[in-house]
Enzyme design. Structure first.
Site, PDB file in Angstrom:
ATOM      1  N   GLU D  35       7.997   5.881   0.782  1.00 23.83           N
ATOM      2  CA  GLU D  35       6.924   6.852   0.637  1.00 23.83           C
ATOM      3  C   GLU D  35       6.486   7.353   2.021  1.00 23.83           C
ATOM      4  O   GLU D  35       6.177   6.535   2.890  1.00 23.83           O
ATOM      5  CB  GLU D  35       5.734   6.211  -0.091  1.00 23.83           C
ATOM      6  CG  GLU D  35       6.086   5.833  -1.533  1.00 23.83           C
ATOM      7  CD  GLU D  35       5.226   4.717  -2.104  1.00 23.83           C
ATOM      8  OE1 GLU D  35       4.208   4.374  -1.497  1.00 23.83           O
ATOM      9  OE2 GLU D  35       5.610   4.170  -3.159  1.00 23.83           O
ATOM     10  N   LEU D  64       6.317   8.107  -5.751  1.00 21.69           N
ATOM     11  CA  LEU D  64       5.439   6.951  -5.541  1.00 21.69           C
ATOM     12  C   LEU D  64       5.755   5.831  -6.535  1.00 21.69           C
ATOM     13  O   LEU D  64       5.077   5.683  -7.553  1.00 21.69           O
ATOM     14  CB  LEU D  64       3.981   7.403  -5.687  1.00 21.69           C
ATOM     15  CG  LEU D  64       2.912   6.584  -4.957  1.00 21.69           C
ATOM     16  CD1 LEU D  64       1.586   7.300  -4.990  1.00 21.69           C
ATOM     17  CD2 LEU D  64       2.809   5.187  -5.451  1.00 21.69           C
ATOM     18  N   GLU D  66       7.391   1.868  -6.046  1.00 22.30           N
ATOM     19  CA  GLU D  66       8.109   0.849  -5.295  1.00 22.30           C
ATOM     20  C   GLU D  66       9.270   0.284  -6.110  1.00 22.30           C
ATOM     21  O   GLU D  66      10.318  -0.063  -5.544  1.00 22.30           O
ATOM     22  CB  GLU D  66       7.152  -0.277  -4.888  1.00 22.30           C
ATOM     23  CG  GLU D  66       6.171   0.113  -3.782  1.00 22.30           C
ATOM     24  CD  GLU D  66       5.059   1.040  -4.227  1.00 22.30           C
ATOM     25  OE1 GLU D  66       4.876   1.192  -5.456  1.00 22.30           O
ATOM     26  OE2 GLU D  66       4.377   1.620  -3.362  1.00 22.30           O
ATOM     27  N   GLN D  88       5.165   0.697   1.884  1.00 24.25           N
ATOM     28  CA  GLN D  88       4.154   1.209   2.824  1.00 24.25           C
ATOM     29  C   GLN D  88       3.232   0.114   3.371  1.00 24.25           C
ATOM     30  O   GLN D  88       2.917   0.104   4.552  1.00 24.25           O
ATOM     31  CB  GLN D  88       3.357   2.313   2.135  1.00 24.25           C
ATOM     32  CG  GLN D  88       2.653   3.228   3.074  1.00 24.25           C
ATOM     33  CD  GLN D  88       2.273   4.527   2.387  1.00 24.25           C
ATOM     34  OE1 GLN D  88       1.232   4.618   1.761  1.00 24.25           O
ATOM     35  NE2 GLN D  88       3.111   5.535   2.493  1.00 24.25           N
ATOM     36  N   PHE D  89       2.812  -0.760   2.491  1.00 22.92           N
ATOM     37  CA  PHE D  89       2.079  -1.974   2.875  1.00 22.92           C
ATOM     38  C   PHE D  89       2.678  -3.104   2.031  1.00 22.92           C
ATOM     39  O   PHE D  89       2.962  -2.897   0.855  1.00 22.92           O
ATOM     40  CB  PHE D  89       0.591  -1.856   2.521  1.00 22.92           C
ATOM     41  CG  PHE D  89      -0.194  -0.962   3.443  1.00 22.92           C
ATOM     42  CD1 PHE D  89      -0.990  -1.506   4.448  1.00 22.92           C
ATOM     43  CD2 PHE D  89      -0.142   0.413   3.296  1.00 22.92           C
ATOM     44  CE1 PHE D  89      -1.716  -0.672   5.286  1.00 22.92           C
ATOM     45  CE2 PHE D  89      -0.866   1.244   4.135  1.00 22.92           C
ATOM     46  CZ  PHE D  89      -1.658   0.699   5.144  1.00 22.92           C
ATOM     47  N   ASP D  91       1.373  -5.325   0.571  1.00 24.54           N
ATOM     48  CA  ASP D  91       0.539  -5.501  -0.618  1.00 24.54           C
ATOM     49  C   ASP D  91       1.082  -4.699  -1.803  1.00 24.54           C
ATOM     50  O   ASP D  91       0.774  -5.012  -2.956  1.00 24.54           O
ATOM     51  CB  ASP D  91      -0.885  -5.028  -0.329  1.00 24.54           C
ATOM     52  CG  ASP D  91      -1.418  -5.575   0.974  1.00 24.54           C
ATOM     53  OD1 ASP D  91      -2.278  -6.446   0.931  1.00 24.54           O
ATOM     54  OD2 ASP D  91      -0.948  -5.135   2.049  1.00 24.54           O
ATOM     55  N   PHE D  94       4.512  -5.545  -5.014  1.00 23.45           N
ATOM     56  CA  PHE D  94       4.552  -6.200  -6.315  1.00 23.45           C
ATOM     57  C   PHE D  94       5.091  -5.343  -7.463  1.00 23.45           C
ATOM     58  O   PHE D  94       5.722  -5.877  -8.368  1.00 23.45           O
ATOM     59  CB  PHE D  94       3.183  -6.796  -6.641  1.00 23.45           C
ATOM     60  CG  PHE D  94       2.797  -7.859  -5.650  1.00 23.45           C
ATOM     61  CD1 PHE D  94       3.457  -9.079  -5.621  1.00 23.45           C
ATOM     62  CD2 PHE D  94       1.825  -7.631  -4.698  1.00 23.45           C
ATOM     63  CE1 PHE D  94       3.144 -10.049  -4.679  1.00 23.45           C
ATOM     64  CE2 PHE D  94       1.498  -8.596  -3.755  1.00 23.45           C
ATOM     65  CZ  PHE D  94       2.163  -9.807  -3.747  1.00 23.45           C
ATOM     66  N   HIS D 135      -4.580  -4.061   1.846  1.00 25.88           N
ATOM     67  CA  HIS D 135      -3.870  -3.571   3.032  1.00 25.88           C
ATOM     68  C   HIS D 135      -3.826  -4.663   4.085  1.00 25.88           C
ATOM     69  O   HIS D 135      -3.826  -4.383   5.273  1.00 25.88           O
ATOM     70  CB  HIS D 135      -4.542  -2.313   3.603  1.00 25.88           C
ATOM     71  CG  HIS D 135      -4.625  -1.160   2.655  1.00 25.88           C
ATOM     72  ND1 HIS D 135      -5.600  -1.042   1.724  1.00 25.88           N
ATOM     73  CD2 HIS D 135      -3.820  -0.076   2.494  1.00 25.88           C
ATOM     74  CE1 HIS D 135      -5.426   0.074   1.016  1.00 25.88           C
ATOM     75  NE2 HIS D 135      -4.359   0.682   1.467  1.00 25.88           N
TER      76      HIS D 135
HETATM   77  C1  LIG Z   1       1.467   0.930  -5.399  1.00 26.02           C
HETATM   78  C2  LIG Z   1       1.006   1.691  -4.205  1.00 26.02           C
HETATM   79  N1  LIG Z   1       1.915   2.214  -3.379  1.00 26.02           N
HETATM   80  C3  LIG Z   1       1.525   2.911  -2.299  1.00 26.02           C
HETATM   81  C4  LIG Z   1       0.212   3.078  -1.997  1.00 26.02           C
HETATM   82  C5  LIG Z   1      -0.212   3.867  -0.752  1.00 26.02           C
HETATM   83  N2  LIG Z   1      -0.870   5.102  -1.161  1.00 26.02           N
HETATM   84  C6  LIG Z   1      -2.197   5.201  -1.232  1.00 26.02           C
HETATM   85  S1  LIG Z   1      -2.689   6.668  -1.869  1.00 26.02           S
HETATM   86  C7  LIG Z   1      -1.099   7.203  -2.056  1.00 26.02           C
HETATM   87  C8  LIG Z   1      -0.838   8.559  -2.639  1.00 26.02           C
HETATM   88  C9  LIG Z   1      -1.472   8.754  -3.978  1.00 26.02           C
HETATM   89  O1  LIG Z   1      -1.252  10.044  -4.428  1.00 26.02           O
HETATM   90  P1  LIG Z   1      -1.853  10.586  -5.787  1.00 26.02           P
HETATM   91  O2  LIG Z   1      -1.556   9.633  -6.898  1.00 26.02           O
HETATM   92  O3  LIG Z   1      -1.419  11.972  -5.966  1.00 26.02           O
HETATM   93  O4  LIG Z   1      -3.441  10.514  -5.585  1.00 26.02           O
HETATM   94  P2  LIG Z   1      -4.328  11.299  -4.530  1.00 26.02           P
HETATM   95  O5  LIG Z   1      -4.423  10.422  -3.331  1.00 26.02           O
HETATM   96  O6  LIG Z   1      -3.675  12.602  -4.249  1.00 26.02           O
HETATM   97  O7  LIG Z   1      -5.635  11.449  -5.197  1.00 26.02           O
HETATM   98  C10 LIG Z   1      -0.212   6.235  -1.598  1.00 26.02           C
HETATM   99  C11 LIG Z   1       1.245   6.386  -1.566  1.00 26.02           C
HETATM  100  C12 LIG Z   1      -0.705   2.493  -2.880  1.00 26.02           C
HETATM  101  N3  LIG Z   1      -2.025   2.580  -2.681  1.00 26.02           N
HETATM  102  N4  LIG Z   1      -0.287   1.821  -3.971  1.00 26.02           N
END
Ligand SMILES: Cc1ncc(C[n+]2csc(CCOP(=O)(O)OP(=O)(O)O)c2C)c(N)n1
Ligand SMILES: Cc1ncc(C[n+]2csc(CCOP(=O)(O)OP(=O)(O)O)c2C)c(N)n1
Ligand SMILES: [Mg+2]
Ligand SMILES: [Mg+2]
Lengths: 369, 331, 369, 331
Positions: D35, D64, D66, D88-89, D91, D94, D135
């Site tokens: 990602e 998005l 994993e 990405q992290f 965490d 899973f 995180h």
């Molecule tokens: C399982 C997971 N993978 C990666 C992340 C890192 N991350 C945080 S927000 C995000 C993007 C989310 O996009 P979207 O679902 O469109 O929501 P928005 O932030 O645009 O509201 C990512 C990849 C995460 N929080 N959880």
């Protein structure tokens, strides 16, 4: 429209007839022969299990057309990412019954070195990926294989097989979504045999059809009479051609019926009626194909019957050969965890070697599921 | 079997089915969900008859998605139900790992106690049924390493019933590992009282002894008891501690036994590295090392995937336990 | 047809006009007020972060109509399963800015006891479920909540919010599939702000629209101009009515644009152009609503301007109150892991109490993402 | 920086970026997916510039998911590519747990060596960046308990580069934990040679000492070194062992150090119960207990989810390490 049911034979609720694919007499006989061999392989497998000679078996009874029709469009350099219910695809790829029974007996001839349950095959030289038990995981692998083909600029494809139950899995979703985004040359073959163990597909999803799900991933979906081997072949060919020519993935739903139990441990009478079984027995894909072949007037009944006899013998002979092989050696327990055995495993192996074989149990106790 | 006093002899499987039946009768909020748990009564028949008795709304056959089973169960529990989710084999718990580790385990903490999700996750586990890689594993360590989860692993029908009932009545999420290879082979007296429960967090001395402490849980307890009988014939008196509850752990019972015997073997089917047996060793080595007269020896599955044809070689049997006992006895 | 874009204002590519929902003057002003309050809350949150007073913030700039229009149809007994980008929904549920800033400061007033990063709220008394960071998980929880409502025979609903990125998650797939099968009274609100951090939605899925994905789960999907608060309200009301009357779940795609950065740690210039930002600045949902309100001739510009001033003051005041509160006590570290603190945690807590606070660090260092 | 001899001083992050660049230049089969790794160059900028340099086909911004990242990476590796997947992290690993535990780890074994999947999974991990629950975690133990996986955790720029290159060139699947809190703060000499690698399975004596052995990995190594400096001022000579490779483990280096000092502290950020620190304790208690003059003390994160406001209280700092050293020294 995905919701249409495509067929060649034109029975079984088909709403759109596909043109009969152009095949030689040899090719038609080849399809028939592999369908019958699949049936006989499964019958032998179940028999071995019932006799307590192997611990477990998963038959693909009723799904021979879906397997053989789809596998017929594969080329040697294509890859297959299968589930446990595609013995016919392995046969079509040139795998021998002995190789398969070696796995079922978990013997020293088994490519998987007796490490997995029966029907968890691996056939590297036929690009037939090692099978695991978790439902759906192989779908994402297929996407990855196909992405790799595309990255390398090759005109190959990966065909993956899975059941109706697997469409609920995480990996169905991500596998198809990634394939859609990366236009991976992948053919997603869902053999909808209408059951995931005891759960009927109507309880699996409220989607009208499985083919409908293709839209969510920006790929075409086709719903095909899975008991019509020529329809399966024709539809798969369209999907394969699209994949090879860079037009991306397709989701095929091959609508069929699991005529046998889920596995040797299952009792379908707990969850479905004799009536529905009888209804589908009448749609047996081998019988339907034989009726069609006979109707062409270029095949004789005795010719087809001989195929059954030969396949029966082939499978019996293969089982005998496999049963005679020794079990894998204890040392195999520690190999292949890593490319090079780490010190810790070497120590564990040494400890085992020092032990006696005091608590050996019956190798062929049945698996309860 | 309906009297509130006395006991009935039954299998572990029957004890589980009885616990579920009683709890569903006791409380409308108890619901069951999982693959094949309804119409078919579960592939092991643990939930046999429950859908017929309590209806499709309370005993739900779900689509094939463990992440969905646990995710939905969490939502139900947040709302106030008491879901008992079945994972058909503990090997198939991994698709639900994110929901378990990131969500179920952390809800109470991250919400300052506002939201709790007392889901009970039942998962048949362990080897011995010729299930190969994916129908044999013992994944308890993954969950013991996840704060917020209670992890239980009974070995007798009585404990199976009593702990499952405690789990369902409790306020925390529970991973309940069922020793599937002894579902039908181990029988025992089970109290009839529908309010009989076994407290979470208390170990059980399965066999008292003075020479060596052997610590185990789940089906492995029986292997150790068998070893203890053999050892007794050779004059070695083994104390078998059945942990029952891995988290929270009954440290007092474990450490007391070690203080008494000074010699310890920890036995577990799971793969060796970082298994729960390592935690027990580490605890002992940190808290009571001055009482030890020998190394702390682990008897475990090897650090390989679970095999098929060589299952009988892979799984620690009484002989391997005895070899370890011999080592600590003669150190 | 799911692919249609529904709107009331009739701009922004709308292909089907919805009837203007019948609302009182007070209701219209309420929508406007909450949209402005959301904007001001976010501006204050970002400012606090930029000034180093809080460690992290996630603004919902540009998504005010999507939040306020959808939340307007909720009743008090309904539940919300949110993501981190719905501060406006919390405000609409009656949550005070102080409660929210208490969380951002991680202080002793925070309902989450300072245990989570900023914007990870929990508001039990408003049936607003505790927010986690993992993307998509809350979707499956919403399905479970709604299943529970149905099991209990209640005429309530659960509304869940998630982004376009979340539609790729495992939990989107299982959450919607379970909801379809169990006809759970759930409203799935995807705020398609076109970005998942740096990834544009066209790289997220090849599905034509997010609404199209509903079909895979046997539920209706609607695609709505997410910057048109009245369209959002009208469409959500349809979905909510269906849920309450037993007609099952709906997937709503609220098509919008994330006008700000992903979070206080993000720099959008790495992945999108000033042009696209300018294009969407012209579609600001608050401005569009104000233009519409003014066109009705029952609202004055000064009346609307006063709302801005009041909201600005409200947020400044709230931030001041929150900042003054003490941090949580060390003992809170060990509470709420379990209902009753186990012996092992009691020991860990005792050990900490015995220690000094020697290695305290700056509480307000910035989170790098 | 382009000479094949000598070293260049750089941050850990730069060393990782350099390792990726060199390996992608060396071998066309090396591809990156994850990602935000492409256009944005990763949220930590670890893959900065790589998409511009190697194109979108080899540096892929994924949807998005994993599970999809790892599932697709497995397929690519089965086919012959060398995918480096970023989570990405750590965490957020899973959702991919099933693909990692059930598939990636077992492919070689279950196929009798026919199919291998040498995927490298890079995962920034650990606390110290005020990232709260999701995180900050250190989930290495889950993977150490999974046979078939190599688990690495470097603590210096040199090791980060050398181990990542070994991982990419190796034949096994690797979980590569990056100590994110020291991405930019720790700098060091890194060999310029594009064929410089660090062997997997070898620990490093980060500081030699004779009184107490302190074992750590990842960012925690620096905390322990800090503690060692303080201890030195009080006349206690600490040996700090940086494991670098958790699986396979360099048991020889660990056990030799313990034989030498007779006193051990194991330090780790991860939650205590069943963490990898427990495995180290258990190993020592089983193999060299006779050399021990004190309990084996673990210094770890508490058995709670990772907190936000109290992060500085939660994370073991030098003082907590020193307290443990004091305990084993004065036992
Ligand atoms: C399982 C997971 N993978 C990666 C992340 C890192 N991350 C945080 S927000 C995000 C993007 C989310 O996009 P979207 O679902 O469109 O929501 P928005 O932030 O645009 O509201 C990512 C990849 C995460 N929080 N959880
Ligand atoms: C992740 C996972 N969960 C549960 C199981 C147990 N299980 C084995 S087969 C099966 C049903 C599969 O149904 P379907 O996908 O339709 O394939 P079919 O068996 O009908 O070919 C289930 C639930 C499993 N193998 N993996
Ligand atoms: Mg099926
Ligand atoms: Mg988005």
């Amino acid at each position: 429209m995905p919701a249409e049911l495509l067929g060649v034979f034109g029975k079984g609720g088909v709403t759109k007839k596909l043109p009969v694919p152009v095949l030689t007499r040899e090719e038609l006989l080849g399809l028939h022969r592999n369908m019958v061999r699949t049936r006989k392989l499964d019958e032998r497998g179940m028999k071995l299990q019932r006799q307590g000679r192997i611990g477990f078996y998963v038959p693909s009874l009723g799904e021979e057309a879906a397997q053989i029709g789809s596998a017929a469009v594969l080329q040697g350099s294509d890859w297959v990412s299968p589930s446990y219910r595609q013995p016919g695809v392995a046969l079509a790829r040139g795998v021998t019954p002995v190789e398969m029974f070696d796995n079922c007996f978990g013997n020293s001839g088994d490519a998987a070195k007796g490490r997995q349950m029966p029907v968890h095959y691996t056939f590297r030289s036929r690009n037939f990926i090692s099978i695991g038990s978790p439902i759906g995981t192989q779908i994402a692998h297929a996407t990855g294989v196909a992405m790799a083909m595309r990255i390398r600029g090759e005109s190959k494809l990966c065909m993956t097989y899975f059941g109706d139950g697997a469409t609920s899995s995480n990996d169905f979703h991500t596998g198809l979504n990634f394939a859609g985004v990366f236009r991976a040359p992948c053919v997603f073959v869902c053999i909808n045999n209408q059951y995931a163990i005891s759960l009927c597909v109507t309880g699996q999803t409220s989607s009208g059809t499985i083919a409908d799900k293709a839209r969510a991933y920006g790929m075409p979906g086709m719903r095909v009479d899975g008991n019509d081997v020529l329809a399966v072949l024709a539809a798969t060919r369209l999907a394969a051609d699209a994949a090879r020519s860079g037009d991306g993935p397709t989701l095929l739903e091959l609508f069929s019926f699991r005529m046998g139990p889920h596995s040797s441990s299952d009792d379908p009478s707990r969850y479905r009626s004799k009536e529905v079984e009888a209804e589908w027995a009448a749609k047996d894909p081998i019988q339907r194909f034989e009726q069609w072949l006979l109707a062409q007037n270029t095949f004789s009944a005795s010719e087809l019957a001989a195929v059954h006899t030969a396949a029966e013998e082939e499978m019996a002979e293969a089982a005998k050969l496999s049963e005679a092989k020794a079990p894998p050696s204890k040392d195999t327990l520690f190999e292949d965890v890593y490319a090079v055995m780490p010190a810790s495993l070497q120590r564990q192996q040494a400890a085992l070697r020092a032990e006696g074989d005091a608590h050996a149990q019956d190798r062929n106790a049945a698996f309860p599921l | 079997m309906t009297a509130n006093t006395g006991t009935t002899v039954m299998t572990l499987l029957q004890a589980l089915n009885l616990a579920l039946t009683e709890e569903m009768e006791r409380c409308e909020d108890v619901v069951i969900l999982g693959e094949d748990v309804g119409r078919a009564g579960g592939v092991f028949r643990t939930t046999d008859g429950l859908q017929a008795k309590f209806g499709e709304a309370r005993v739900m056959d779900t689509p094939l998605a463990e992440s969905g089973i646990i995710g939905a169960a969490i939502g139900m529990a947040l709302y106030g139900l008491r879901p008992v989710a079945e994972i058909q084999f503990s090997d198939f718990i991994f698709p639900a790992m994110d929901q378990i580790v990131s969500e179920m385990a952390k809800f109470r903490y991250r919400s300052g106690g506002e939201f709790t999700c007392p889901v009970v996750v039942r998962a048949p586990s362990g080897g011995g049924i010729r299930g190969g890689h994916y129908h044999s594993q013992s994944p308890e360590a993954y969950f013991c390493h996840t704060p917020g989860l209670v992890v239980l692993a009974p070995s007798t029908p009585e404990d199976a019933k009593g702990l499952l009932k405690s789990a369902i009545r409790g306020a925390d999420p529970v991973i309940f590992f069922e020793p599937k290879r002894i579902y039908r082979t181990v029988k025992g007296e089970v109290p009839n009282d529908p309010d009989f429960t076994v407290p979470i967090g208390k170990a059980r001395i399965a066999r008292a002894g003075k020479d060596v402490t052997v610590i185990a849980w789940g089906a492995m307890v029986h292997t150790c008891l068998e070893a203890a009988e053999k050892a007794a014939r050779n004059g070695v008196d083994i104390e078998v501690v059945d942990l029952r509850s891995l988290v929270p752990l009954d440290e007092v019972t474990v450490l007391d036994s070690v203080r008494k015997t000074g010699r310890v073997v920890v036995a577990s089917e799971a793969t060796r590295t970082c298994g729960f047996a390592a935690e027990i060793s580490a605890l002992i080595a940190e808290e009571v090392i001055e009482y030890l007269q020998a190394p702390i020896v682990r008897v475990t599955g090897y650090d390989t995937p679970f095999p098929y044809a060589l299952e009988h070689v892979y799984m620690p049997g009484p002989d391997r336990v005895l070899a370890a006992v011999h080592r600590v006895k003669t150190f």
